[in-house]
Design an enzyme around this catalytic site. Structure first.
Site, mmCIF file in Angstrom:
data_model
loop_
_atom_site.group_PDB
_atom_site.id
_atom_site.type_symbol
_atom_site.label_atom_id
_atom_site.label_comp_id
_atom_site.label_asym_id
_atom_site.label_seq_id
_atom_site.Cartn_x
_atom_site.Cartn_y
_atom_site.Cartn_z
ATOM 1 N N CYS A 25 37.057 72.604 -24.039
ATOM 2 C CA CYS A 25 37.050 74.010 -24.445
ATOM 3 C C CYS A 25 37.717 74.158 -25.806
ATOM 4 O O CYS A 25 38.270 73.213 -26.357
ATOM 5 C CB CYS A 25 37.751 74.878 -23.415
ATOM 6 S SG CYS A 25 39.526 74.590 -23.360
ATOM 7 N N CYS A 61 41.269 73.181 -26.044
ATOM 8 C CA CYS A 61 41.443 71.710 -26.136
ATOM 9 C C CYS A 61 41.440 71.283 -27.598
ATOM 10 O O CYS A 61 42.218 70.432 -28.014
ATOM 11 C CB CYS A 61 40.301 70.972 -25.438
ATOM 12 S SG CYS A 61 40.167 71.295 -23.711
ATOM 13 N N ASP A 117 21.410 78.774 -65.029
ATOM 14 C CA ASP A 117 21.334 77.972 -66.257
ATOM 15 C C ASP A 117 19.843 77.861 -66.605
ATOM 16 O O ASP A 117 18.996 77.945 -65.712
ATOM 17 C CB ASP A 117 21.940 76.592 -65.965
ATOM 18 C CG ASP A 117 21.656 75.599 -67.068
ATOM 19 O OD1 ASP A 117 21.952 75.909 -68.230
ATOM 20 O OD2 ASP A 117 21.102 74.525 -66.769
ATOM 21 N N ASP A 122 22.427 72.574 -63.168
ATOM 22 C CA ASP A 122 22.043 71.196 -62.856
ATOM 23 C C ASP A 122 22.759 70.157 -63.701
ATOM 24 O O ASP A 122 22.611 68.968 -63.476
ATOM 25 C CB ASP A 122 20.523 71.017 -63.024
ATOM 26 C CG ASP A 122 20.129 70.961 -64.489
ATOM 27 O OD1 ASP A 122 20.750 71.683 -65.299
ATOM 28 O OD2 ASP A 122 19.216 70.176 -64.820
ATOM 29 N N ASP A 141 27.458 72.581 -66.650
ATOM 30 C CA ASP A 141 27.531 73.731 -65.734
ATOM 31 C C ASP A 141 28.687 73.603 -64.748
ATOM 32 O O ASP A 141 28.959 74.540 -63.997
ATOM 33 C CB ASP A 141 26.228 73.866 -64.931
ATOM 34 C CG ASP A 141 25.009 74.053 -65.821
ATOM 35 O OD1 ASP A 141 25.133 74.812 -66.801
ATOM 36 O OD2 ASP A 141 23.971 73.446 -65.550
#
Length: 810
Positions: free
Chosen positions: A91, A94, A503, A699, A703
């Site tokens: 649970c 736990c 970008d 990318d 950036d």
């Protein structure tokens, strides 16, 4: 290393390895800061030994705080971060208990146990603590971890889980079969001879055999002064069983007082049967939520064919592939590792990585990826990334990390789960006491019933499963659609995005120059071959675009080839001089340019395309327009984002006219040109200062600072590794259409989490007072403990089932 030796009460120092402290001044600053950490008695930084030595006061746990201070000053603490599968979690409480056991170990910086994935993510100092030490700590309270995850860990873990599920199934079937006669006698044949004794005989195996794990785990928790769901089940069924046994053996105690000696064997047996049934259904459903990982792991083949140096072919297990091995791929086979195609060509289905359904043509010198499926051709490729380095392995790790991470809302739920069980036990005892005092003749019996029912109906599991199961399904669904989500937080935040910063190069555009337009004055194959041959010899980056545009042409011999810096190139063919380059080159060589060509060239220049001229020694023969082409899906993605009320911005280092042309084509109204990398981050910060929730999509390395600044950072899968490391999400196919999809997935996931939490809270808020007997004074209604057991089992199953609904949503 022990913080405090219990035998001689001596406090030992903590040794923290530190990198980057290279002079006394830095060491002094670090010492000063460490001295301000609560619980530090003395501290020193040893430059030569590259470590900080801290003596704690009163054996306090100060390591996490000390490491945070060191890191906040920009120095490095070389720690190991690993994820281990955790066994025997039943649970949410736990998970909290197991987490606190690991966190209490010396040398552990941070530990997080995720109930949904049954995994422990821990950061620790290898010079202080070993995984085996953590394993021992967990074993002492009834949990366990798999310490050595090798190549077949997934199989091992699946085997362990399958074995656990089979055992649970056996216990559930046994408990149901033995509970059935007890239930029938208890409900319909209470007055038959020896009814109590028969029920006792059938209930005992349910308690001592099929449900024994509840009692074992409850005892282990009690030894460490903690409690979880097992505690509630063990207390409720244990009290019902002992009370029933004593009433069966000594009924005269009640008879002498004019009361009936009630037994609750059916309640004890049926509660355990229901809870085991609920656990079994929950285990099965939780297995379904992690299907995404299983699917990804199943993409890699077990064996591969390798070409040996003597030309012989040999089949080897995938784990034994080395870098630079030459692998043979036959039609229909899965590609085993990442590499570079060296011979042959074929179409490859990369949909499992990119989400794109159309197979991609792979020719020599092109990359192939593990887990993708070869179509009809055959080829050889050289292994470049093997084992954990492959893109598929990285995706699996990213998905696992994301599924194991906790959403901000989960931290609140963890706190509630931590105090839930003690609160429920208190409510149960209060209900019992109130019944005994105010319940009249049957007050004790009713009080006992209320105590048992409250303990049974309360369920921390539904609360604990609400967030992780939804996150698991959401992250898995993202991975199946080519959206890799690094952590739960970004999945939760994405729904609030109201500004997307894109970008230009490689994000909105393809990121490489391609030929967009060609105009020939007089088209003939010979002229094209001369153009192709000159560009083939040229080293100019735009020359490659022309060569790629004419793949069907063959190279012909040239004489006196010369590259002219800043202008173009010249060469001779068939005794005639040819020129290729800018207009300046043609002007210098007095070459005639027709009016029709000039008009086309001007029009293309206005669209921010680069114009290349091709001429012989007298006349211009052709003009070629080259541009970084906008992706086919960019304009559609921008339109979708704008339609959903999100403002779209474009940033680029390119000039104003190029930026304007691309922005117009993509349908973007807000753009900034000639932006430096640092200015991109500043722009994101500026939007955030206006209260916007910003997603940055990029990318490149340039950036990365803006990605780190944004609320949600998204990298393109075909971009740089650094961008992907910084970003919290990666679009594998680099298709911008995946961004609206990711935002929709975030909204669906958060909605599911809220639904789960709502029902889990409502269930407990309504169920516990009814179980305590709040309706009894109004309408005489007392909830049967058996019904409470069924309701508890149902609450967990319903939460997991609701999370699984995410899978089928579009």
């Amino acid at each position: 290393m022990q913080l405090q030796d219990m035998e001689n009460n001596k406090i030992h120092p903590i040794y923290i390895p530190v990198e980057g402290v290279d002079n006394e001044h830095n060491a002094h600053i670090l010492e000063e800061k460490l001295g301000k950490v609560k619980g530090v008695a003395s501290q020193r930084v040893e430059i030569n030994n590259r470590r900080a030595v801290i003596e704690p006061a009163n054996g306090l746990t100060i390591l996490p705080e000390a490491v945070n201070v060191i890191r906040s000053l920009g120095y490095e603490v070389p720690a190991i971060k690993k994820t281990f599968p955790v066994l025997h979690l039943s649970c949410a409480s736990c998970a909290v208990s197991a987490q606190s056991m690991v966190q209490a170990k010396e040398g552990v910086i941070d530990a997080s146990v995720n109930f949904g994935t049954s995994s422990l993510t821990v950061e620790y100092l290898p010079n202080v603590v070993r995984p085996e030490d953590m394993q021992e700590a967990l074993q002492s309270v009834g949990y366990d971890i798999i310490v050595e995850p090798g190549a077949d860990t997934a199989d091992t873990l699946e085997d362990i889980r399958a074995k656990k599920y089979r055992k649970l199934k056996r216990h559930t079937i046994g408990a149901v079969l033995f509970s059935l006669p007890v239930f029938i006698i208890g409900m319909f044949f209470m007055n038959m001879p020896f009814a109590n004794e028969i029920m006792w005989i059938f209930t005992t195996p349910v308690i001592l055999l099929f449900g024994r794990d509840f009692y074992i785990n409850a005892w282990k928790q009690a030894k460490h002064r903690t409690a979880n769901m097992d505690t509630l089940v063990a207390l409720s069924t244990g009290v019902a069983y002992i009370f029933s046994v004593s009433n069966t053996l000594y009924p005269q105690f009640w008879h002498s007082r004019g009361l009936h000696a009630h037994v609750y064997f059916e309640a004890a047996a049926v509660i355990i049967a229901f809870i085991l049934l609920g656990k079994m259904l929950e285990e099965k459903a939780k297995g379904n939520t992690s299907n995404a990982i299983k699917k990804l792991m199943g993409l890699q083949p077990r064996n591969v064919t390798v070409l040996m140096q003597d030309g012989q072919q040999m089949q080897i297990p995938v784990e034994k592939i080395q870098k630079d091995d030459v692998v043979i791929v036959k039609p229909g086979e899965k590609i085993a590792v990442d590499g570079l195609l060296t011979e042959g060509s074929s179409y490859v289905d990369e949909s499992m990585l990119t989400g794109e359904p159309v197979p991609v043509l792979k020719t020599e010198k092109e990359k192939v990826y593990a887990g993708t499926i070869n179509q009809k051709g055959s080829f050889l490729f050289r292994a470049e990334k093997v084992g954990a380095e492959t893109m598929l392995a990285q995706i699996i790790k990213m998905v696992q990390d994301a599924q194991g991470s906790k959403a901000p809302v989960q931290k609140l739920v963890d706190k509630i789960a931590g105090i839930f069980v003690p609160v429920v036990i208190t409510i149960a005892l209060v209900a019992f006491t109130v019944w005994v005092i105010f319940g009249g003749e049957s007050g004790f019996t009713q009080g006992l019933l209320a105590l048992i029912t409250v303990l049974v109906i309360a369920c921390p599991c539904a609360l604990g499963l609400a967030t992780p199961t939804a996150i698991m399904v959401g992250v898995g669904k993202g991975a199946e659609n080519g959206i890799l989500i690094k952590d739960a937080e970004s999945l939760e935040l994405a729904k609030d995005i109201d500004a997307v910063v894109l970008d230009k190069t490689g994000t909105i555009t393809e990121g490489k120059p391609v030929v967009t337009d060609v105009f020939w004055l007089s088209e003939d194959k010979r002229s094209k071959e001369i153009l192709f041959s000159i560009e083939k010899k040229s080293e100019h980056p735009l020359a490659e675009a022309v060569v790629n545009y004419y793949p069907e042409l063959r190279e012909m011999p040239l004489a006196n080839f010369e590259s002219l810096t800043g202008k173009g190139a010249t060469a001779e063919a068939d005794g005639q001089s040819y020129f290729i380059g800018n207009k300046k080159l043609l002007n210098e060589n007095n070459i005639t340019v027709p009016e029709s060509m000039l008009k086309n060239a001007d029009a293309w220049s206005n669209e921010s395309k680069t114009v290349i001229w091709f001429a012989d020694s007298k006349n211009a023969l052709a003009i070629i327009a080259i541009a970084d082409k906008i992706k086919d899906t960019s304009a559609e993605a921008v339109r979708k984002l704008q339609k959903s009320g999100i403002e779209v911005y474009m940033l680029t280092g390119d000039n104003e006219s190029t930026a304007k042309a691309i922005a117009e084509k993509a349908g973007i109204n807000n753009f900034k040109a000639e932006v430096l990398p640092a200015e991109k981050a500043e722009f994101v910060k500026e939007l955030q200062s206006k209260g916007r929730k910003v997603a940055m999509v990029g990318d490149g390395i340039n950036d990365s600072t803006a990605l780190a600044q944004a609320d949600v950072s998204i990298a393109m899968g075909k971009g740089s590794d650094i961008a992907m490391d910084v970003a919290k999400m990666t679009i594998v196919s680099s298709d911008l259409n995946k961004i609206p999809m990711a935002i929709k997935l975030s909204k669906q996931t958060v909605k599911t989490i809220r639904e789960n939490l709502f029902w889990a809270f409502i269930y407990n808020l309504i169920g516990i007072p009814i179980a305590a007997g709040i309706l009894y004074p109004i309408n005489g209604f007392m909830l049967n403990p058996m019904i409470a057991g069924a309701a508890m089992a149902l609450s967990s199953v319903s939460v997991v089932s609701n999370s699984l609904r995410l899978k089928w949503k579009k």
